[in-house]
Design an enzyme around this catalytic site. Structure first.
Site: not given
Ligand code: GLN
Length: 251
Positions: A92, A190
């Site tokens: 990310c 994630h």
């Protein structure tokens, strides 16, 4: 590789919002369970980045993300390590920092490290939040499970391949997620992504150690978690089908 495999968690004080330092813990644990000595270094942003065999970067908020990019550019050693063959997994904000440009909190473009040919801008749609499933293009990795939480959308250049085709979620914003080139891998997932996807962890370990194959581990708990998470977004039958043929699927 030096005496012990050194795994460096990059700036957990800036890029630690989403628990992605767990990727370093997974890598060290899976190496040690195979008898490979591994050192896990939490490299905070107040000192020079130590040399490593594998670097992991995590997600973070917009302002610390800008700070991390500036410090890493000034430090210079991550780019040197990549040129020397180090393995990198960036998630990310970390993925966006490895790219060529990403947006600050106000949307203004900030230069990235240019280690992946990926340009990120603020997406026009709502923030992407939720579970994602990605059919990976790295051979042997299969279907990836994770969750995403980001505003940016990413455009890939010809120097990288998408990490995979989205089966669920938003990812880069064009039906793919992440990017990889050589031994540098970026993703929006994630989880931590390596806790949910042992095959990706082992791929990074084989790249870093030069070992052709790693002895199998008992992954029944990880596999149960994957099945549950993938089933939640793809339906139980879809999860089973995609897990079987997920490997090497091109977007
Ligand atoms: N700030 C970035 C974005 O919103 C990264 C967020 C994150 O790391 N989860 O796109």
């Amino acid at each position: 590789m030096a005496q012990a495999l050194r795994i460096v968690v990059v700036y957990p004080d800036l890029l630690g919002t989403y628990g992605d330092r767990g990727n370093g813990i997974v890598l060290a644990g899976r190496a040690r369970r195979r008898g490979v000595a591994a050192e896990l270094v939490e490299a905070t942003s107040d000192r020079a980045l130590p040399r490593g065999d594998i670097y992991v970067l995590g997600g973070g908020e917009d302002a610390p993300q800008v700070q991390a990019a500036e410090l890493l550019a000034r430090d210079g050693s991550l780019a040197e390590a990549v040129a020397a063959g180090a393995v990198v997994l960036a998630v990310c904000a970390g993925y966006q920092v490895l790219g060529t440009t990403f947006p600050a909190a106000d949307g203004a473009p900030v230069p990235g490290l240019g280690l992946l040919e990926v340009a990120t801008a603020k997406g026009r749609r709502r923030r992407a939040v939720g579970e994602a499933a990605v059919a990976a293009t790295i051979p042997g990795v299969g279907l990836l499970s994770g969750f995403e939480n980001h505003a940016g959308t990413s455009v890939l250049g010809p120097g990288v391949r998408p990490l995979g085709a989205l089966r669920h979620g938003v990812g880069n914003g064009d039906g793919t997620d992440g990017a990889w080139s050589g031994r540098v891998v970026g993703t929006y997932l994630h989880g931590p992504v390596l806790a949910r996807n042992p095959a990706l962890a082992d791929t990074l370990l084989t790249w870093a150690t030069g070992m052709e194959s790693l002895p199998p581990l008992d992954d029944h708990r990880e596999e149960a978690l994957r099945a549950e998470r993938l089933g939640a977004v793809l339906g139980r039958a879809g999860g089973r089908r995609l897990r079987r043929r997920g490997s090497g699927v091109d977007p």
